[in-house]
Scaffold this active site. Sequence first.
Site, PDB file in Angstrom:
ATOM      1  N   THR A 188       2.181 -10.832  10.136  1.00  0.00           N
ATOM      2  CA  THR A 188       2.722  -9.530   9.734  1.00  0.00           C
ATOM      3  C   THR A 188       2.876  -8.678  10.992  1.00  0.00           C
ATOM      4  O   THR A 188       2.234  -8.954  12.014  1.00  0.00           O
ATOM      5  CB  THR A 188       1.782  -8.819   8.755  1.00  0.00           C
ATOM      6  OG1 THR A 188       0.520  -8.647   9.408  1.00  0.00           O
ATOM      7  CG2 THR A 188       1.573  -9.631   7.490  1.00  0.00           C
ATOM      8  N   GLU A 331       4.828 -11.376   3.500  1.00  0.00           N
ATOM      9  CA  GLU A 331       3.933 -12.021   2.524  1.00  0.00           C
ATOM     10  C   GLU A 331       4.680 -12.610   1.321  1.00  0.00           C
ATOM     11  O   GLU A 331       4.085 -13.277   0.497  1.00  0.00           O
ATOM     12  CB  GLU A 331       2.907 -10.994   1.999  1.00  0.00           C
ATOM     13  CG  GLU A 331       1.830 -10.611   3.000  1.00  0.00           C
ATOM     14  CD  GLU A 331       2.203  -9.396   3.834  1.00  0.00           C
ATOM     15  OE1 GLU A 331       3.406  -9.147   4.021  1.00  0.00           O
ATOM     16  OE2 GLU A 331       1.288  -8.695   4.297  1.00  0.00           O
ATOM     17  N   LYS A 439       2.244  13.561  -0.005  1.00  0.00           N
ATOM     18  CA  LYS A 439       1.528  14.017  -1.190  1.00  0.00           C
ATOM     19  C   LYS A 439       1.499  15.542  -1.191  1.00  0.00           C
ATOM     20  O   LYS A 439       0.659  16.164  -0.577  1.00  0.00           O
ATOM     21  CB  LYS A 439       0.128  13.415  -1.213  1.00  0.00           C
ATOM     22  CG  LYS A 439       0.212  11.893  -1.270  1.00  0.00           C
ATOM     23  CD  LYS A 439      -1.105  11.215  -1.437  1.00  0.00           C
ATOM     24  CE  LYS A 439      -0.935   9.717  -1.448  1.00  0.00           C
ATOM     25  NZ  LYS A 439      -0.856   9.067  -0.138  1.00  0.00           N
ATOM     26  N   TRP A 444       4.300  13.264  -5.566  1.00  0.00           N
ATOM     27  CA  TRP A 444       4.708  12.446  -4.436  1.00  0.00           C
ATOM     28  C   TRP A 444       6.160  12.728  -4.061  1.00  0.00           C
ATOM     29  O   TRP A 444       7.038  12.734  -4.930  1.00  0.00           O
ATOM     30  CB  TRP A 444       4.608  10.960  -4.797  1.00  0.00           C
ATOM     31  CG  TRP A 444       3.208  10.458  -4.844  1.00  0.00           C
ATOM     32  CD1 TRP A 444       2.079  11.147  -4.501  1.00  0.00           C
ATOM     33  CD2 TRP A 444       2.787   9.163  -5.266  1.00  0.00           C
ATOM     34  NE1 TRP A 444       0.980  10.353  -4.681  1.00  0.00           N
ATOM     35  CE2 TRP A 444       1.375   9.125  -5.146  1.00  0.00           C
ATOM     36  CE3 TRP A 444       3.449   8.017  -5.715  1.00  0.00           C
ATOM     37  CZ2 TRP A 444       0.627   8.002  -5.472  1.00  0.00           C
ATOM     38  CZ3 TRP A 444       2.699   6.906  -6.034  1.00  0.00           C
ATOM     39  CH2 TRP A 444       1.303   6.897  -5.916  1.00  0.00           C
TER      40      TRP A 444
HETATM   41  P1  AMP Z   1       7.870  -6.980   6.862  1.00  0.00           P
HETATM   42  O1  AMP Z   1       6.712  -7.700   6.282  1.00  0.00           O
HETATM   43  O2  AMP Z   1       7.688  -6.608   8.297  1.00  0.00           O
HETATM   44  O3  AMP Z   1       9.147  -7.711   6.608  1.00  0.00           O
HETATM   45  O4  AMP Z   1       7.990  -5.594   6.114  1.00  0.00           O
HETATM   46  C1  AMP Z   1       8.038  -5.523   4.717  1.00  0.00           C
HETATM   47  C2  AMP Z   1       8.230  -4.098   4.301  1.00  0.00           C
HETATM   48  O5  AMP Z   1       9.517  -3.628   4.708  1.00  0.00           O
HETATM   49  C3  AMP Z   1       8.214  -3.896   2.797  1.00  0.00           C
HETATM   50  O6  AMP Z   1       6.922  -3.857   2.279  1.00  0.00           O
HETATM   51  C4  AMP Z   1       8.948  -2.576   2.679  1.00  0.00           C
HETATM   52  O7  AMP Z   1       8.104  -1.486   2.949  1.00  0.00           O
HETATM   53  C5  AMP Z   1       9.983  -2.671   3.765  1.00  0.00           C
HETATM   54  N1  AMP Z   1      11.257  -3.114   3.194  1.00  0.00           N
HETATM   55  C6  AMP Z   1      11.763  -4.359   3.145  1.00  0.00           C
HETATM   56  N2  AMP Z   1      12.972  -4.363   2.561  1.00  0.00           N
HETATM   57  C7  AMP Z   1      13.233  -3.085   2.209  1.00  0.00           C
HETATM   58  C8  AMP Z   1      14.324  -2.414   1.558  1.00  0.00           C
HETATM   59  N3  AMP Z   1      15.410  -3.050   1.169  1.00  0.00           N
HETATM   60  N4  AMP Z   1      14.205  -1.086   1.365  1.00  0.00           N
HETATM   61  C9  AMP Z   1      13.118  -0.402   1.767  1.00  0.00           C
HETATM   62  N5  AMP Z   1      12.076  -0.962   2.390  1.00  0.00           N
HETATM   63  C10 AMP Z   1      12.125  -2.282   2.606  1.00  0.00           C
END
Ligand code: AMP
Length: 539
Positions: A188, A331, A439, A444
Amino acid sequence: MVLAGQMMDRPLLVLPLLQYAAAHHGDSAVVTRSVEGPVHRTTYGETYERVQRLAHALTRLGIKPGDRVATLALNTWRHLDLYFAIAGIGAVCHTVNPRLPADQLAYLLSHAEDRLLFFDICFADQAAALVAGVPTLERVIALTDAAHAPTDGRFGNLLVYDTMIAREGLDFPWPEFDENTAASLCYTSGTTGLPKGVLYSHRALVLHSFAVAANGLASADDILMPVVPMFHVNAWGIPYTAPLLGAPLVFGGPAFDGPRLFDLMETEGVTCTQGVPTLWQGLIVEMRARGHKPKDLRRVVVGGAAVSESMVRAFEDEFGVEVFHAWGMTETTPLGVINRPKAKFKTAPRDRQVRQKLKQGIGVFGADLRIVDGEGRAMPHDGTAQGHIQIRGPWIIKSYFKEDHSPLTADGWFDTGDIGTLDPDGYMEITDRAKDVIKSGGEWISSSMLENAALGHPQVAQAAVIGVPHARWLERPLLICVPRGEPPTLEEINAYLATRLPKWWLPDALECVESLPIGPTGKILKTKLRERFKAIRLG
Ligand code: AMP
């Protein structure tokens, strides 16, 4: 008592995806803008030959099932070889993001106990630092030919990829193993602590490929160009799904800028491409400058961060390129949700269509979704109740690499850390990361919806919203923007936002900056912004 089915128990493994492509679509092209410069052309048939040679070479280097092998590489045909050869022998392909700082790179390779490192020559400096800093690393291999290999002696006994595999033969005796065996490893991004390892099983990757194909992220009549890097969540699974479909693949290598992306898409006839919004901004600028889209481009899949209204309108209304919004995370392998318009929205007024497109989409079969409140109670799917988004399914994480405690809820769901709504049509909309939501009083406010709305203002080029302390409301939104031309005032911005968002959401303060801090996966680093503006107190 249930009755056992009587079908063959064949394991779902990754290598057969490529073997299928080589057998049935052997002349389908794999084209790369190479790290060395020229455009490189190969096919699935030749890829499978190289993969057999590479499997021999890996075995000769002592790599055994379960061993981890690191890659520090861009989207190229050699990286594709590595995906399949490493997994094919039962080892684990650990893709590493070369843009991470040196100490994090060393941490990741040490944590994974990688035995080999394959690197693109543009990352020779990072690779050299790792040779010195990672005790488990035995050999490094430059992903290039003899003419371009580094000669400076920083790597000890350096191997050169093309030379190494040219010495090997075909007919590798592939092992067969359990489908739950790990095939690849990706950490991650670690924005909230140390990065954690996500180990993808063969079974998860194969099932995920079917889901990617079934939901239109890629199709058999496409020429596919994943711009999302192969070091980030397996390039959203496209390198596995393209061979499953027999669809040609185009890799940008070092080309991430608008002009070079455009040129490659144009000359190679790319029809469908996948990537994060920051990359598409550059492509749109280029399309506007040239007055047309890359000639065959039909579909752009946007994920990793929310797509803005201005981006949907630019692609679709100015250039006739359809936008598919998608959501996922490291994940979740990553596909969880994709936005393809249901028939009823295809005939809706344009504004309604666009509004619907901004939602992340509908959960794909295999990825169950729910929203719950702070106590874990189910919340209504009414499109307004905001809750914690949780997910489960056969390609969703069960536990992190080398961590004992389970990240799942007591009833077996993974909490994504995202906040959002589900509407009666099944569309999920992310309103925030749990840690970014503002918040205000007991309510929210969604920072990402505020950002997207602000991006529609003609004097705003980039926008980020963070919560800052407020005497009465505890937290209120601060809008930070990179202006386009004359910086806007808070009053001008709020007059614009007031027609689009609830009044109580409007930012209480505005800061104009030259640029926003962007992390290694292309996302805005809000932690840096919070640090920079920590002195601001409101109310
Ligand atoms: P990563 O694990 O680095 O790919 O990040 C995942 C996170 O990116 C998700 O939990 C979201 O917070 C954000 N994310 C992924 N796709 C989107 C989307 N289409 N719109 C908004 N946030 C997104």
